[in-house]
Design a protein around this motif. Sequence first.
Motif, PDB file in Angstrom:
ATOM      1  N   GLN A  44      51.012  73.282  43.688  1.00  0.00           N
ATOM      2  CA  GLN A  44      50.963  74.688  43.301  1.00  0.00           C
ATOM      3  C   GLN A  44      52.002  75.017  42.232  1.00  0.00           C
ATOM      4  N   ASP A  45      52.279  74.069  41.357  1.00  0.00           N
ATOM      5  CA  ASP A  45      53.290  74.273  40.317  1.00  0.00           C
ATOM      6  C   ASP A  45      52.915  75.443  39.401  1.00  0.00           C
ATOM      7  N   ALA A  46      51.633  75.595  39.090  1.00  0.00           N
ATOM      8  CA  ALA A  46      51.204  76.686  38.196  1.00  0.00           C
ATOM      9  C   ALA A  46      51.447  78.052  38.826  1.00  0.00           C
ATOM     10  N   PHE A  47      51.332  78.146  40.151  1.00  0.00           N
ATOM     11  CA  PHE A  47      51.602  79.422  40.817  1.00  0.00           C
ATOM     12  C   PHE A  47      53.061  79.827  40.641  1.00  0.00           C
ATOM     13  N   PHE A  48      53.984  78.912  40.830  1.00  0.00           N
ATOM     14  CA  PHE A  48      55.403  79.239  40.721  1.00  0.00           C
ATOM     15  C   PHE A  48      55.804  79.547  39.280  1.00  0.00           C
ATOM     16  N   ARG A  49      55.069  79.043  38.317  1.00  0.00           N
ATOM     17  CA  ARG A  49      55.435  79.277  36.925  1.00  0.00           C
ATOM     18  C   ARG A  49      54.738  80.496  36.325  1.00  0.00           C
ATOM     19  N   HIS A  50      53.503  80.802  36.764  1.00  0.00           N
ATOM     20  CA  HIS A  50      52.718  81.828  36.090  1.00  0.00           C
ATOM     21  C   HIS A  50      52.252  82.955  37.001  1.00  0.00           C
ATOM     22  N   GLY A  51      52.190  82.770  38.323  1.00  0.00           N
ATOM     23  CA  GLY A  51      51.796  83.866  39.192  1.00  0.00           C
ATOM     24  C   GLY A  51      50.600  83.539  40.057  1.00  0.00           C
ATOM     25  N   VAL A  52      50.157  84.578  40.806  1.00  0.00           N
ATOM     26  CA  VAL A  52      49.109  84.387  41.803  1.00  0.00           C
ATOM     27  C   VAL A  52      47.783  84.012  41.154  1.00  0.00           C
ATOM     28  N   GLU A  53      47.547  84.472  39.929  1.00  0.00           N
ATOM     29  CA  GLU A  53      46.272  84.165  39.284  1.00  0.00           C
ATOM     30  C   GLU A  53      46.052  82.669  39.119  1.00  0.00           C
ATOM     31  N   HIS A  54      47.113  81.886  39.136  1.00  0.00           N
ATOM     32  CA  HIS A  54      47.010  80.440  38.940  1.00  0.00           C
ATOM     33  C   HIS A  54      47.145  79.664  40.247  1.00  0.00           C
ATOM     34  N   LEU A  55      46.969  80.339  41.381  1.00  0.00           N
ATOM     35  CA  LEU A  55      47.012  79.653  42.671  1.00  0.00           C
ATOM     36  C   LEU A  55      45.782  78.767  42.819  1.00  0.00           C
ATOM     37  N   ARG A  56      45.977  77.517  43.144  1.00  0.00           N
ATOM     38  CA  ARG A  56      44.886  76.555  43.231  1.00  0.00           C
ATOM     39  C   ARG A  56      44.364  76.479  44.658  1.00  0.00           C
ATOM     40  N   PRO A  57      43.070  76.207  44.831  1.00  0.00           N
ATOM     41  CA  PRO A  57      42.542  76.003  46.193  1.00  0.00           C
ATOM     42  C   PRO A  57      43.153  74.765  46.823  1.00  0.00           C
ATOM     43  N   LEU A  58      43.495  74.871  48.090  1.00  0.00           N
ATOM     44  CA  LEU A  58      44.191  73.783  48.772  1.00  0.00           C
ATOM     45  C   LEU A  58      43.815  73.812  50.247  1.00  0.00           C
ATOM     46  N   ILE A  59      43.557  72.653  50.819  1.00  0.00           N
ATOM     47  CA  ILE A  59      43.247  72.533  52.237  1.00  0.00           C
ATOM     48  C   ILE A  59      44.203  71.525  52.869  1.00  0.00           C
ATOM     49  N   LEU A  60      44.202  71.493  54.196  1.00  0.00           N
ATOM     50  CA  LEU A  60      45.126  70.618  54.911  1.00  0.00           C
ATOM     51  C   LEU A  60      44.850  69.147  54.617  1.00  0.00           C
ATOM     52  N   ARG A  61      43.597  68.799  54.397  1.00  0.00           N
ATOM     53  CA  ARG A  61      43.260  67.397  54.169  1.00  0.00           C
ATOM     54  C   ARG A  61      43.906  66.876  52.895  1.00  0.00           C
ATOM     55  N   ASP A  62      44.021  67.723  51.877  1.00  0.00           N
ATOM     56  CA  ASP A  62      44.632  67.285  50.619  1.00  0.00           C
ATOM     57  C   ASP A  62      46.083  66.863  50.828  1.00  0.00           C
ATOM     58  N   ILE A  63      46.832  67.665  51.572  1.00  0.00           N
ATOM     59  CA  ILE A  63      48.242  67.324  51.830  1.00  0.00           C
ATOM     60  C   ILE A  63      48.347  66.149  52.787  1.00  0.00           C
ATOM     61  N   ALA A  64      47.482  66.124  53.811  1.00  0.00           N
ATOM     62  CA  ALA A  64      47.549  65.051  54.807  1.00  0.00           C
ATOM     63  C   ALA A  64      47.294  63.689  54.175  1.00  0.00           C
ATOM     64  N   GLU A  65      46.348  63.603  53.256  1.00  0.00           N
ATOM     65  CA  GLU A  65      46.069  62.314  52.612  1.00  0.00           C
ATOM     66  C   GLU A  65      47.213  61.872  51.712  1.00  0.00           C
ATOM     67  N   GLU A  66      47.891  62.829  51.097  1.00  0.00           N
ATOM     68  CA  GLU A  66      48.967  62.469  50.179  1.00  0.00           C
ATOM     69  C   GLU A  66      50.221  62.018  50.915  1.00  0.00           C
ATOM     70  N   VAL A  67      50.566  62.708  52.002  1.00  0.00           N
ATOM     71  CA  VAL A  67      51.785  62.355  52.742  1.00  0.00           C
ATOM     72  C   VAL A  67      51.498  61.382  53.874  1.00  0.00           C
ATOM     73  N   GLN A  68      50.218  60.960  54.009  1.00  0.00           N
ATOM     74  CA  GLN A  68      49.820  59.974  55.020  1.00  0.00           C
ATOM     75  C   GLN A  68      50.144  60.465  56.426  1.00  0.00           C
ATOM     76  N   MET A  69      49.662  61.666  56.718  1.00  0.00           N
ATOM     77  CA  MET A  69      49.787  62.244  58.053  1.00  0.00           C
ATOM     78  C   MET A  69      48.438  62.780  58.481  1.00  0.00           C
ATOM     79  N   HIS A  70      48.349  63.141  59.746  1.00  0.00           N
ATOM     80  CA  HIS A  70      47.119  63.745  60.250  1.00  0.00           C
ATOM     81  C   HIS A  70      47.088  65.218  59.889  1.00  0.00           C
ATOM     82  N   GLU A  71      45.879  65.769  59.790  1.00  0.00           N
ATOM     83  CA  GLU A  71      45.741  67.176  59.434  1.00  0.00           C
ATOM     84  C   GLU A  71      46.391  68.082  60.478  1.00  0.00           C
ATOM     85  N   SER A  72      46.323  67.699  61.748  1.00  0.00           N
ATOM     86  CA  SER A  72      46.957  68.515  62.788  1.00  0.00           C
ATOM     87  C   SER A  72      48.465  68.541  62.626  1.00  0.00           C
TER      88      SER A  72
END
Length: 493
Positions: free
Chosen positions: A362-390
């Motif tokens: 969400q780097d664009a959100f912190f630099r430009h505002g809410v209009e640049h907030l990207r869609p994000l789900i738990l699975r995206d973070i879980a796959e990157e950090v190698q954890m379960h969605e729960s």
Amino acid sequence: MSLAPRLDLRQSQSLVMTPQLRQAIKLLQSSNLEVTAFVEEELERNPLLERDERPLPGPDDGHRLDPLPAPPEAPDAHAAATSEALPQENAGPLDADWSNVYDSGGYESPYGRGGRADFGEDLSGIEDLAAGTRSLREHLGEQVRLTFGDAADRLIAAQMVALVDPAGRLAVSDAMIAEAMGCELAKVAAVRARMQRLDPVGMFCRDLRECLAVQLAEQNRLDPAMQALLDNLEMLARRDRAGLLQACGVDAEDLADMIAELRRLDPKPGASFDAPPAPAIVPDVLMRRGEDGGWILELNPETMPRVLVNRGFYARCQVGARGKEDKVFLAEKLQSANWLLKSLEQRASTIIKVAQEIVRRQDAFFRHGVEHLRPLILRDIAEEVQMHESTVSRVTANKYIATPRGIFELKYFFTTAIAGTRGGEQHSAEAVRWRIRGMVAAEDPDAVLSDDAIVEKLRQEGVDIARRTVAKYREALRIPSSVQRKREKAVPA
């Protein structure tokens, strides 16, 4: 079919939820306040745990102040008694007047005797102390004692104070109070009429119309037109401008002034007294901009419980243990303390790992505002950090991050995706809601946007959204429909 008994050997895998594992999961999804309370309970329950009171290492900025001069050594008592020289320190004339000199009572602060932390000359007085807050009933009870001289009137007034609700309404009728108190109905009505003029004005009323009428009467503004407006509050709620003009018998400008005057009144006079203070949010993660333009994340040391295992005390107790029960008790407490420290360390590392990945996406959100907030789900973070969605769900629950744009819950950055037109880039639902709010706020009063018009504008910006979705987002933002907004903006208030 044989019914003879036999022995079989089977091998299977199963997950056993041990108490330690349940404790780690509970700590992971708890807020920093809940974790602090849990650690305090463990400190009282486990004698091998102790609070780490060592000062936190502060950043070394390379600018150190010169050390203060060492205080002079206290003179030897025998040498001072036998010396012929008079003491010269703090010496003054023998005939000095000391009657107007302030004595701090023997207490010497780190900033000097009788001084202040900000090096001001004026000393702190009793007026600097914070006054205690009074409840609504205490505030009303004091006025009742000063207003009513008759004992019977004071008793009726005290009964009304006991029955009033936190908003200031008195739902009990005068007839019920008169029957319960064994007095005349006219006497109860007279007492209630005087109680309505106490501070805050408008208390002890049965409904909103009576509450507003009392406040207007106190300001000498309850004329027939205003009374007619109060009698038709349901038309005001529907923004029925034509009906209000006919009912009140005034023109559009006078009606706008009357509505503005109603909005300045307090519909719940007693709500400001006993309202609990809003809990302060202490962020778990601190975020700041780095020198290279990136982001630096660190855990808030104020929210991280600092505990240690006193192994020296454990060794002494192990030597002095008299029986097997004592040794088993010490072993259980040592295992519990070690597991608690491991759980806290794992919780801290998991929080910072998930927060880093969220900030990266969400780097664009912190630099430009809410209009640049990207869609994000738990699975995206879980796959990157190698954890379960729960696990990611537990980490982001009740956790807050302090950013240059404010304090946000980690759950805020997870939003559903809305497809783009012609297979374009997907858009965050939160960003679309923000865009809808901006469209409504900037719309022309003479050309109020309908839901279909909002859909058309969003599709022109590349957002493929349905009309029912726009209506759902608009209702979630508490934005009235286009018909209601047209009526509201037709009355300048």
